[in-house]
Write an enzyme that holds these catalytic residues in place. Structure first.
Site, mmCIF file in Angstrom:
data_model
loop_
_atom_site.group_PDB
_atom_site.id
_atom_site.type_symbol
_atom_site.label_atom_id
_atom_site.label_comp_id
_atom_site.label_asym_id
_atom_site.label_seq_id
_atom_site.Cartn_x
_atom_site.Cartn_y
_atom_site.Cartn_z
ATOM 1 N N ASN A 48 -56.112 -22.202 36.321
ATOM 2 C CA ASN A 48 -55.017 -21.956 35.760
ATOM 3 C C ASN A 48 -55.215 -21.770 34.248
ATOM 4 O O ASN A 48 -54.391 -21.716 33.461
ATOM 5 C CB ASN A 48 -53.763 -23.087 36.038
ATOM 6 N N HIS A 134 -41.890 -27.917 41.011
ATOM 7 C CA HIS A 134 -43.070 -28.824 41.114
ATOM 8 C C HIS A 134 -42.752 -29.978 41.714
ATOM 9 O O HIS A 134 -41.805 -30.713 41.538
ATOM 10 C CB HIS A 134 -43.837 -28.564 39.894
ATOM 11 N N GLU A 175 -38.576 -24.115 36.948
ATOM 12 C CA GLU A 175 -39.666 -23.815 35.985
ATOM 13 C C GLU A 175 -39.599 -22.217 35.521
ATOM 14 O O GLU A 175 -38.689 -21.422 36.144
ATOM 15 C CB GLU A 175 -40.774 -23.633 37.158
ATOM 16 N N SER A 179 -45.466 -21.628 40.316
ATOM 17 C CA SER A 179 -46.882 -21.895 40.219
ATOM 18 C C SER A 179 -47.547 -21.211 41.518
ATOM 19 O O SER A 179 -48.806 -20.787 41.810
ATOM 20 C CB SER A 179 -47.190 -23.421 40.160
ATOM 21 N N ASP A 203 -39.527 -26.226 32.724
ATOM 22 C CA ASP A 203 -40.784 -26.423 32.713
ATOM 23 C C ASP A 203 -41.590 -25.286 32.875
ATOM 24 O O ASP A 203 -41.730 -24.548 33.909
ATOM 25 C CB ASP A 203 -41.184 -27.201 33.925
ATOM 26 N N HIS A 206 -46.477 -22.662 33.674
ATOM 27 C CA HIS A 206 -47.369 -21.276 33.815
ATOM 28 C C HIS A 206 -47.004 -20.092 33.149
ATOM 29 O O HIS A 206 -47.259 -19.093 33.031
ATOM 30 C CB HIS A 206 -47.400 -21.051 35.389
ATOM 31 N N LYS A 235 -52.801 -25.561 31.484
ATOM 32 C CA LYS A 235 -53.144 -24.081 31.949
ATOM 33 C C LYS A 235 -53.472 -23.154 30.675
ATOM 34 O O LYS A 235 -54.705 -23.172 30.495
ATOM 35 C CB LYS A 235 -51.911 -23.624 32.527
HETATM 36 C C1 LIG Z 1 -44.833 -26.344 37.198
HETATM 37 C C2 LIG Z 1 -45.770 -27.403 36.926
HETATM 38 N N1 LIG Z 1 -45.365 -28.372 36.444
HETATM 39 C C3 LIG Z 1 -46.198 -29.530 35.936
HETATM 40 C C4 LIG Z 1 -47.382 -29.583 36.599
HETATM 41 C C5 LIG Z 1 -48.392 -30.969 36.260
HETATM 42 O O1 LIG Z 1 -48.681 -30.596 34.868
HETATM 43 P P1 LIG Z 1 -50.256 -31.343 34.645
HETATM 44 O O2 LIG Z 1 -51.360 -30.830 35.494
HETATM 45 O O3 LIG Z 1 -50.390 -31.215 33.388
HETATM 46 O O4 LIG Z 1 -50.166 -32.779 35.246
HETATM 47 C C6 LIG Z 1 -47.986 -28.548 37.313
HETATM 48 C C7 LIG Z 1 -49.308 -28.731 37.588
HETATM 49 O O5 LIG Z 1 -49.895 -27.860 38.574
HETATM 50 C C8 LIG Z 1 -47.302 -27.351 37.538
HETATM 51 O O6 LIG Z 1 -47.464 -26.504 38.120
#
Ligand SMILES: Cc1ncc(COP(=O)(O)O)c(C=O)c1O
Length: 384
Positions: A48, A134, A175, A179, A203, A206, A235
């Site tokens: 990522n 997520h 999001e 992802s 969130d 990405h 990422k």
């Molecule tokens: C949309 C999303 N939020 C949160 C996270 C978690 O982030 P972290 O890897 O910093 O714990 C991810 C991880 O892949 C994600 O894709």
């Protein structure tokens, strides 16, 4: 305890029988678009690190400088003595850049999401989430005392119907970029339906760094400002950790009550120093996003005729296969040809929707992508 042993062995056996066991891989490093494993360099399509910052000499040097200036670790939780002026500077920079009053730092995006939802939601509240959010968000919703409702993926009409139902204290969460599918949330429409009805949180794990003017992310691109913005550093920032940006009173509240903030050792100050540098790199090195845009066009030109191709305008390119075994077989055969891809299988994605999750990074060359397309086409023709 026999009960634990029995349960554990049953769960592992079942995973195995379903072909869903995942292996923890110990590679020898990822450097500029290549992953080293057992002495071989594979073209790496599984990360990522969209802008290629993780192995950039400039960012490595910034972290080294941070270590010299600040030492190795923070030594305490933020509310004790773990918070330093470099953490504060990082929050200030993020707020000025993204247009928020204040923020709170966390050691991961997972903990930022969980801490925020647990701290904000009470039993009388309603959490309204996109169905494909997520796991960190979904799990927080399931474990919190609030009522959780889910709207169909990116379906604003469904969200609107849910919100019209006089929900008690609704908090809407989506999001910016999803992802596993690489599609974007309709943020403008979500902002409109939430207006005067609900707080909303994005969130943008990405999207930040990749989209919008100077990489300000999905919300900047859509011209909206959610009440709460989660920015993760694992990422496009090429590092790890996360920040929750919001109003000053909400940030104060999270700093006091978000348990992952209060009861966890603060991020190392050297990392905050490196993150501050990454923030500047993201804003000023437009060439990385330009390169990604070129590579995305190469991906489209190379892959669009293949069955399984899904068009996205993000660096996340799902290539749909269907059955888990087939996705695994293809990933293995591609590996034999020097390409590192991950087969994404249920429960991460729905049954029958196993896929190769191909991600692009500014570290790739057009030849990397064309080569992968040719290899995949041949394997599909051979009926692998
Ligand atoms: C949309 C999303 N939020 C949160 C996270 C978690 O982030 P972290 O890897 O910093 O714990 C991810 C991880 O892949 C994600 O894709």
């Amino acid at each position: 305890m026999p009960a634990f042993s029995h349960r554990i062995s049953q769960a592992l056996t079942q995973r195995d029988e379903q072909g869903l066991t995942r292996k923890l891989l110990a590679h020898q490093g990822v450097h500029q678009g290549k992953l080293l494993h057992h002495g071989q360099a594979y073209v790496h399509f599984s990360g990522n690190d969209y802008l290629g910052l993780a192995s950039s000499a400039e960012l490595v040097q910034a972290w080294q400088q941070g270590l010299t200036l600040w030492g190795a670790g923070s030594g305490a939780s933020p509310m004790v003595t773990g918070f330093s002026s470099i953490h504060q500077e990082l929050i200030r920079e993020l707020c000025d850049w993204l247009g928020y009053e204040d923020g709170v730092l966390f050691n991961s995006g997972f903990s930022a999401n969980q801490a925020t939802l647990f701290a904000l939601l009470e039993a009388t509240d309603t959490l309204v989430q996109d169905k494909l959010n997520h796991a960190s968000l979904m799990e927080a919703g399931m474990l919190s005392q609030a009522t959780m409702k889910r709207f169909k993926h990116n379906d604003v009409a469904h969200l609107d119907r849910l919100l019209s139902d006089n929900l008690c204290n609704p908090l809407v969460v989506t999001e910016g970029v999803f992802s596993m599918d690489g599609d974007k949330a309709p943020l403008q429409s979500i902002a409109t339906v939430c207006q005067n009805k609900a707080w909303w949180m994005v969130d943008d794990a990405h999207g930040i760094g990749v989209h919008g003017d100077m990489g300000a992310g999905s919300c900047a691109l859509a011209g909206v400002k959610p009440d709460i913005l989660v920015v993760t550093f694992g990422k496009a920032f090429g590092l790890s950790g996360a920040a929750v940006l919001t109003r000053r009173d909400v940030a104060d509240y999270l700093a006091q009550f978000a348990r992952h903030h209060v009861y966890s050792t603060a991020m190392p100050p050297a990392q905050a120093h490196a993150l501050l540098h990454a923030t500047h790199m993201i804003q000023t090195q437009q060439w990385r996003r330009d390169r990604l845009a070129t590579l995305q066009q190469v991906y489209h030109d190379t892959f669009h005729r293949l069955p399984g191709y899904v068009a996205t305008d993000t660096p996340i390119k799902p290539f749909l296969i269907g059955e888990s075994e087939c996705a695994l077989r293809l990933a293995t055969r591609l590996r034999e040809r020097g390409y590192w891809l991950t087969a994404i299988r249920p429960p991460t994605v729905p049954q029958g929707m196993a896929r190769l999750r191909i991600t692009l990074t500014a570290d790739h060359s057009p030849q990397d992508i064309v080569g992968l397309g040719r290899a995949l086409e041949q394997l599909l023709e051979e009926g692998v």
